[in-house]
Structure formats: structure tokens, C-alpha cells
Enzyme design. Structure first.
Site, PDB file in Angstrom:
ATOM      1  N   CYS A 140       5.064  -2.956  11.047  1.00 47.88           N
ATOM      2  CA  CYS A 140       3.737  -2.438  11.407  1.00 47.88           C
ATOM      3  C   CYS A 140       3.133  -3.187  12.589  1.00 47.88           C
ATOM      4  O   CYS A 140       2.201  -2.690  13.232  1.00 47.88           O
ATOM      5  CB  CYS A 140       2.787  -2.520  10.211  1.00 47.88           C
ATOM      6  SG  CYS A 140       3.305  -1.505   8.820  1.00 47.88           S
ATOM      7  N   ARG A 168      14.433 -12.999  -9.217  1.00 45.66           N
ATOM      8  CA  ARG A 168      13.501 -13.661 -10.140  1.00 45.66           C
ATOM      9  C   ARG A 168      13.740 -13.203 -11.577  1.00 45.66           C
ATOM     10  O   ARG A 168      13.671 -14.006 -12.521  1.00 45.66           O
ATOM     11  CB  ARG A 168      12.059 -13.350  -9.743  1.00 45.66           C
ATOM     12  CG  ARG A 168      11.627 -13.887  -8.389  1.00 45.66           C
ATOM     13  CD  ARG A 168      10.158 -13.597  -8.138  1.00 45.66           C
ATOM     14  NE  ARG A 168       9.824 -13.789  -6.734  1.00 45.66           N
ATOM     15  CZ  ARG A 168       9.663 -12.811  -5.849  1.00 45.66           C
ATOM     16  NH1 ARG A 168       9.780 -11.552  -6.239  1.00 45.66           N
ATOM     17  NH2 ARG A 168       9.379 -13.070  -4.593  1.00 45.66           N
ATOM     18  N   VAL A 177      26.147   1.700   5.437  1.00 46.73           N
ATOM     19  CA  VAL A 177      26.648   2.512   4.333  1.00 46.73           C
ATOM     20  C   VAL A 177      26.691   3.966   4.782  1.00 46.73           C
ATOM     21  O   VAL A 177      25.706   4.510   5.290  1.00 46.73           O
ATOM     22  CB  VAL A 177      25.773   2.356   3.081  1.00 46.73           C
ATOM     23  CG1 VAL A 177      26.255   3.282   1.971  1.00 46.73           C
ATOM     24  CG2 VAL A 177      25.776   0.906   2.603  1.00 46.73           C
ATOM     25  N   ALA A 224      11.089  -2.697   1.541  1.00 44.14           N
ATOM     26  CA  ALA A 224      11.429  -2.378   0.158  1.00 44.14           C
ATOM     27  C   ALA A 224      12.701  -3.099  -0.284  1.00 44.14           C
ATOM     28  O   ALA A 224      12.788  -3.619  -1.399  1.00 44.14           O
ATOM     29  CB  ALA A 224      11.580  -0.870  -0.012  1.00 44.14           C
ATOM     30  N   TRP A 281     -28.645  -1.265   2.032  1.00 44.47           N
ATOM     31  CA  TRP A 281     -28.035  -0.050   1.487  1.00 44.47           C
ATOM     32  C   TRP A 281     -26.754   0.212   2.277  1.00 44.47           C
ATOM     33  O   TRP A 281     -26.794   0.639   3.429  1.00 44.47           O
ATOM     34  CB  TRP A 281     -28.974   1.145   1.587  1.00 44.47           C
ATOM     35  CG  TRP A 281     -30.051   1.134   0.550  1.00 44.47           C
ATOM     36  CD1 TRP A 281     -31.323   0.678   0.676  1.00 44.47           C
ATOM     37  CD2 TRP A 281     -29.931   1.599  -0.799  1.00 44.47           C
ATOM     38  NE1 TRP A 281     -32.015   0.817  -0.504  1.00 44.47           N
ATOM     39  CE2 TRP A 281     -31.177   1.388  -1.431  1.00 44.47           C
ATOM     40  CE3 TRP A 281     -28.901   2.159  -1.543  1.00 44.47           C
ATOM     41  CZ2 TRP A 281     -31.416   1.731  -2.764  1.00 44.47           C
ATOM     42  CZ3 TRP A 281     -29.141   2.504  -2.871  1.00 44.47           C
ATOM     43  CH2 TRP A 281     -30.385   2.282  -3.459  1.00 44.47           C
ATOM     44  N   ALA A 289       3.214   0.655   4.243  1.00 48.04           N
ATOM     45  CA  ALA A 289       3.782  -0.664   3.933  1.00 48.04           C
ATOM     46  C   ALA A 289       3.572  -1.106   2.488  1.00 48.04           C
ATOM     47  O   ALA A 289       4.498  -1.616   1.846  1.00 48.04           O
ATOM     48  CB  ALA A 289       3.205  -1.706   4.880  1.00 48.04           C
TER      49      ALA A 289
END
Length: 448
Positions: A42, A21, A79, A11, A433, A300
Site C-alpha cells: 500500500c 505460533r 506454482v 496474507a 458537536w 490490507a
């Protein structure tokens, strides 16, 4: 404008890259407490074997982010405090304490390992008993196995990471015992589908102990003794895969509101209860697409997507984060195990009147060589006839067909509408199917 981001994995780096950007002129700082950013966590279980390299999981280095994207990535910066009133974060690095001001803050602290209280675990943590959450965890396990290749491994916890690691330990030739405290593994799976996973474990020589607590571990001259409520196990290495919790302590201490499972509560734009602070990834909650309730899914795609959206929304854009279904899949030896939407237990908790259908179909045309049987389970709401959940288990096809079910749930499709879908067919990929269509037909009947 200064944007400070706490955390530099999925993230965090998605947020930083998108922010760059969107605003080429912004000052963007990423504070990462470890030495690594932007890696594929992962993939950790699949890099345990000795002929693989953990560093293959690294995507973009901190230096490349600095050079190519003008993002100020600061490693070894932990932090320890957020001061919303002063719009500052404080912490510690190798040189001492630091304080940084921000205009906008994005918290991307991820999730932390959770371990139950086990006598002796602290003494062996990282010295025989290991988590597998970060790339450093993976490196530590590989170093331990290189020094003393384990013949016996005890895996505590039968979630995704525990079972994926189990497969890889077995591939390395170790005897593996999985100890799960819950009465059954994968409680969201219907019983017959779960039985296929258990049979797969047995077929590969994995011992499964369910409804069993680990009470103590200790090192002996010949290895490690693992005392459980069922038996005493001997091991050379113990993997603690008992799950994760949101890393939300910083946010809580700063007075930010929390949501499901103690994750940081965010609105549809990833904004917290403080207008200048956003949160994304495994530390933050989400809204369930069916129930509309706060949920926590440390997965993720949500982490990467939320980070990217937060990187836009801090500048005043209004890009809402879509609701989630918890769609997930993992591989266990020769099986693909997949889910999306609600389980039976979850629909009961939501008070929904439902019906289920379960079928076993083929993954390829009957005359085409190879393939196997795909178990498909569906659950739908009687009142609306909409699909609410799906689970699949099979040697192939589950990983991709689950996405069709997820799309159907997101679209609010009924059992009949799913049955009417025009899906692709070719003998190497399934019968004419599709098993999903057959299951939808059976669900339609069950809803009557």
C-alpha cells in the site's frame, strides 16, 4: 504435518507466522514466485519520489523468517498447478520443475494487474508503460525515472493507486493527466463530495479526463503518444492503474468454487470447496456485513486478518473471519477521502428502501487556528433506521472518523443511537458537536 502456502506477502506470511505460533512442530513451506516477501504494497505510491527508498517497504526478510520462525520460505518458486486429489502442488524454479505434497494448503496468491485492451500496450509494458502492483513494479518505475526524469505523465485509471501516484508525480514536478474510462471518478462518492476531489485535482494542476478510453499508445522520438477517445496526449511515462482482479486461476483450474468477481469462494473459516485447501487475502472472497452476499474487497486489513485466521483454522481451530464493510481511505493532496458500508448504487441493487443525509462541518473548533470543512454523507434504511453507509471528504479527520461510522454499522446502530453516542471533544480536533453526530441527526429526520 506439512502446510504449504502459495504466496508470501500480506496474507501468506501472516498465515505462516500464525501457523508457526499455533503448531511449533509443523512443517511450514511458503512458495513465493518473486524475490520479495512481507512488504507494504500500500505504500508503493509514496516511495516513487527520488529521495525515498522502495526497500523501506520490506518488513521481514525471507532469511529472518527462516532463522527466527523456522518457516521454509522458498523464493523464485512459481506454482503452476494444484492437484487436490493427490494433495500436491507443482511448479517451476530456477533449477527446473518441482512437485510438493501437502497435508493442508493455503492459497494466498493475491491479485493481478488488469489492463484493458490497448493497442501498443504490450510493446511498451515495462518499457515506458508500467503497473504499480508489486515492489518490483515500483523499482522499475523508479529506475526509469532516475534515467529519464519525466516531465509529462499519463495515469490510466482514477482509483486509489492512480490518484495516490498522481499526487506523488505532481510533487516531483511532472505534469499529470488522469484518464478514466468511467463517466466519473470514484463512482461510490456522492456527487458533492466527488466535486471536492475534482476541485483538489484542478487546484494542483492535474488534468482529469473522464468518460475517456485509451485506445492506443506508441513510442515516438520525443516520448510516448497516448491516443484516447477525447484527445492525443504526450507523455514521458505512462502508469497503468486500471485496477486488479483476483489471482484465482490456479484455484479455478483445480476445480475450486469461485465467488464474487471470480475470487476463490471460502466459508467463514477460510476453507475452500476442498476441505484440505484454504484461501486468504486478495485472491479470496468475503461476506458483506450488511447484505450477507459474497464480495471481493482487495484491502490490507482483510488480507492480514484472513491469513492469520487461516493459519489457525488449518489445524482444526474454528476462528471465523468477520464480515466486511469495505472500509477504506486514501489521501489526495490536501484531502482525506473515506468510505464504509454501502453506496447509493449498492443499496439500490440490494433493493433497500433508504434515505440519505449530507452535512458540511468543521474539523476544529471555530476559534482554533487551521482545519477546514469536513463533508459527511450518510445513508440509512427506513425500516430499521440503521446506518448502512458513510462517506467523508475533508482536509483532516475523515481518516479516523470513518472508523466510528464503520463501528456503528457493524454494531447495527440506528441513526438515533449514533446521535446519542458520547464522542470525544477538544478544540484542536473538532467542534463540540461532531460532524458525524450532526449528520446522524439529519439522517434521523430524513428517515421519518
Amino acid at each position: 504435518m506439512r502446510v504449504v502456502i502459495i504466496g508470501g506477502v500480506a496474507a501468506g506470511m501472516s498465515a505462516a507466522s500464525q501457523a508457526r505460533r499455533t503448531r511449533p512442530d509443523a512443517e511450514i513451506l511458503v512458495l513465493e514466485k518473486t524475490r520479495d516477501v512481507s512488504y507494504g504494497a500500500c505504500g508503493l505510491p509514496y516511495k516513487l519520489p527520488p529521495d525515498t527508498d522502495m526497500n523501506d517497504l520490506l518488513v521481514i526478510s525471507a532469511q529472518r523468517f527462516r532463522d527466527e520462525r523456522n518457516i521454509d520460505v522458498r523464493l523464485d518458486h512459481e506454482v503452476l498447478k494444484i492437484d487436490p486429489g493427490r494433495r500436491e502442488v507443482g511448479g517451476r524454479n530456477a533449477e527446473g520443475d518441482f512437485v510438493l505434497a501437502y497435508d493442508k494448503l493455503i492459497i494466498c496468491t493475491g491479485a493481478r494487474v488488469w489492463a484493458p485492451p490497448i493497442k501498443g500496450l504490450d510493446a511498451l509494458w515495462g518499457q515506458g508503460a508500467y503497473p504499480l502492483k508489486t515492489i518490483d513494479d515500483g523499482r522499475a518505475i523508479k529506475a526509469a525515472m532516475a534515467a529519464h526524469p519525466p516531465k509529462r505523465v499519463v495515469v490510466i485509471g482514477a482509483g486509489y493507486i492512480g490518484l495516490e501516484a498522481t499526487e506523488n508525480f505532481r510533487e516531483m514536478g511532472a505534469a499529470v493527466t488522469v484518464v478514466e474510462a468511467l463517466p466519473e471518478i470514484l463512482p461510490w462518492l456522492p456527487e458533492t463530495l466527488r466535486a471536492r476531489v475534482i476541485d483538489e485535482a484542478k487546484a494542483h494542476g492535474v488534468e482529469m479526463l473522464t468518460g475517456t478510453r485509451v485506445e492506443a499508445i506508441e513510442r515516438t522520438g520525443s516520448g510516448i503518444l497516448v491516443e484516447t477517445s477525447a484527445a492525443t496526449l504526450e507523455a514521458d511515462l505512462v502508469l497503468v492503474a486500471t485496477g486488479v482482479r483476483p489471482e484465482s486461476e490456479l484455484a479455478a483450474a483445480a476445480g475450486l468454487a469461485l465467488g464474487a468477481a471470480g475470487a476463490i469462494a471460502v466459508d467463514e473459516y477460510l476453507r475452500t470447496s476442498d476441505e484440505h485447501i484454504y484461501a486468504a487475502g486478495d485472491c479470496a472472497d468475503a461476506i458483506h456485513a450488511i447484505t450477507g452476499e459474497s464480495v471481493w474487497f482487495p484491502l490490507a486489513l482483510r488480507a492480514n486478518r484472513a491469513g492469520k485466521l487461516a493459519g489457525d483454522n488449518i489445524f482444526g481451530l474454528k476462528r471465523p473471519a468477520p464480515p466486511v464493510l469495505g472500509t477504506a481511505v486514501f489521501k489526495f493532496f490536501g484531502l482525506e477521502v473515506a468510505r464504509t458500508g454501502l453506496s447509493s448504487e449498492e443499496v439500490d441493487a440490494a433493493g433497500l428502501d433508504t434515505a440519505t443525509a449530507e452535512i458540511v462541518g468543521s474539523t476544529r473548533a471555530g476559534y482554533y487556528p487551521g482545519g477546514g470543512k469536513l463533508s459527511v454523507w450518510l445513508i440509512g434504511e427506513r425500516k430499521t433506521r440503521k446506518l448502512l453507509g458513510c462517506c467523508m471528504v475533508g482536509p483532516e479527520a475523515a481518516a479516523h472518523k470513518i472508523d466510528t461510522a464503520a463501528a456503528a454499522i457493524h454494531a447495527g446502530m440506528t441513526a438515533e443511537q449514533i446521535y446519542d453516542m458520547d464522542l470525544a471533544y477538544a478544540p484542536p480536533f473538532g467542534p463540540s458537536w461532531s460532524p458525524l453526530l450532526i449528520a446522524a441527526s439529519q439522517l434521523s429526520k430524513a428517515l421519518d
